[in-house]
Design a protein around this motif. Structure first.
Motif, PDB file in Angstrom:
ATOM      1  N   TYR A 112       0.825  -1.208   0.000  1.00  5.04           N
ATOM      2  CA  TYR A 112       0.000   0.000   0.000  1.00  5.04           C
ATOM      3  C   TYR A 112       0.863   1.264   0.000  1.00  5.04           C
ATOM      4  O   TYR A 112       0.439   2.326  -0.471  1.00  5.04           O
ATOM      5  CB  TYR A 112      -0.938   0.011   1.211  1.00  5.04           C
ATOM      6  N   GLU A 115       1.670   2.014  -3.711  1.00  2.00           N
ATOM      7  CA  GLU A 115       0.538   2.424  -4.550  1.00  2.00           C
ATOM      8  C   GLU A 115       0.477   3.943  -4.689  1.00  2.00           C
ATOM      9  O   GLU A 115       0.049   4.469  -5.711  1.00  2.00           O
ATOM     10  CB  GLU A 115      -0.766   1.889  -3.968  1.00  2.00           C
ATOM     11  N   TYR A 120       0.714   0.842  -8.536  1.00  3.30           N
ATOM     12  CA  TYR A 120       0.542  -0.543  -8.103  1.00  3.30           C
ATOM     13  C   TYR A 120       1.775  -0.948  -7.298  1.00  3.30           C
ATOM     14  O   TYR A 120       2.890  -0.504  -7.587  1.00  3.30           O
ATOM     15  CB  TYR A 120       0.413  -1.488  -9.309  1.00  3.30           C
TER      16      TYR A 120
END
Length: 388
Positions: A112, A115, A120
């Motif tokens: 995360y 991201e 991604y």
């Protein structure tokens, strides 16, 4: 156990930390024999890649002995001598199945964080900050290796730990740079004569290059590229690189340009001052002088292979020439699991000998001294190795 830990920007210390434990049935514990320094480690130490935390253990290029095994490990046993991929791949996701191991969907449990910067998350790497999973690195007496059946490779009996060491990262990274771009007969230019650049030169020959030209400013590194790899040499401090490459290629330019430098590239004059000032004040994340040179020097329709590490946004990027000249671009972090078996075979057959990369060896207690030498390119250091 003893481990070399990140304390803060440009601050390292050898600490006594808890021994690693089996956390997953697919884990093994490795007793580290050799762990090498790497240019990408400097990006973390220098504070250019965020998310390092105090106490994080550095290092991702290593060999060792299997001493503990998780209940689901199938291919390894205690006592096996192994070289380990620097990236962590599960072996089951779409990307691992496509042999794009550094893009694994499952190994980076802190994805995360990525991201926000990359869109991604990619796969995890040992000792490479919390952006890449926060896994403890190899500058330690022991290390936990997840997905061990995928990431650990037995060192052939004929080879020593030392011979297997650079099949972990430097050789696969350089080989990937050539594998993405080089065809038989190509003229190849490699920016950077560090360990990865040296291995990119070696791999370009293995892929059938007709000529390989190495670009750097450190004379001792260029000399190694000539002595061990028969590369032609250009020193960017004393040569106009684009004009020299034109002259060497009959005005056409190299077929393939490999950037093996990355985000702390150096150049000369106002360009160097501009890049360093912008990076220092965080107005850009990366210095791209080597990449700019490669784009401008590459022949029309040629291929740009980027294996140096970059972290974010850059200024003064020659996007127009890249598009107008119709350059093909290949880039990525190393897919270690794809290339390590091939590299071990080349080493075993005598077709590749990466041991010359090791110019210095230290005890782990000399970690600060070792990284200081490496960062400042003193005492003719190419790669330093911690012997545990």
């Amino acid at each position: 156990m003893k481990a070399l830990c990140y304390i803060g920007v440009n601050k390292l210390n050898v600490e006594t930390v808890k021994d690693p434990e089996i956390l997953n049935p697919q884990d093994v514990i490795i007793k580290v024999t050799y762990s090498s320094v790497c240019g990408s480690d400097l990006h973390y130490i220098h504070g250019y890649i965020v998310s390092m935390k105090e106490g994080d253990i550095l290092g991702h290029e290593f060999t060792g002995e299997v001493v503990e095994i998780g209940s689901n490990v199938e291919t390894l046993k205690k006592g096996d001598r192994v070289v380990v991929a620097p990236n962590i791949g599960c072996g089951e996701c779409f990307y691992c199945q496509e042999e794009e191991w550094s893009l694994c969907d499952n190994s980076n449990h802190k994805g995360y964080l990525q991201e926000k910067t990359s869109g991604y998350p990619t796969g995890a790497f040992f000792g490479c900050s919390h952006l890449f999973g926060g896994y403890a690195g190899s500058h330690a007496e022991y290390i936990r290796v997840p997905y061990a059946d995928q990431g650990c490779f037995k060192i052939p009996e004929e080879l020593s730990y030392e011979q297997g060491l650079f099949a972990s990262d430097a050789a696969p990274t350089g080989y990937m740079a050539a594998d993405m771009a080089v065809k038989s007969g190509d003229i190849v230019a490699v920016w950077g004569a560090g360990a990865v650049g040296q291995m990119a030169i070696a791999a370009a020959w293995l892929k059938g290059a007709s000529r390989v030209i190495c670009i750097d400013k450190y004379v001792f590194r260029l000399d190694l590229a000539a002595k061990h790899l028969q590369a032609e040499l250009l020193n960017y401090e004393t040569t106009d690189i684009r004009e020299a490459l034109k002259e060497m290629t009959g005005g056409r330019g190299p077929d393939v340009c490999i950037d093996a430098v990355g985000m702390e590239a150096q150049s000369t004059g106002i360009e160097d001052l501009y890049d360093k000032a912008k990076q220092t004040f965080r107005l850009q994340t990366d210095r791209t002088s080597a990449l700019r040179q490669a784009i401008m020097a590459c022949r029309k329709g040629g291929t740009l292979s980027i294996i140096g590490i970059y972290s974010g946004l850059v200024d003064k990027f020659p996007l127009g020439p890249l598009v107008i000249k119709g350059l093909k671009v290949k880039a990525g972090l190393v897919h270690g699991q794809k290339y390590i078996p091939t590299l071990l075979e080349h080493i075993k057959k005598g077709e590749l000998d990466p041991t010359f990369l090791k110019t210095h060896q230290w005890a782990i207690e000399q970690g600060n001294e070792g990284y200081h030498l490496f960062a400042n390119q003193r005492n003719k250091i190419l790669r330093g190795v911690f012997a545990l």
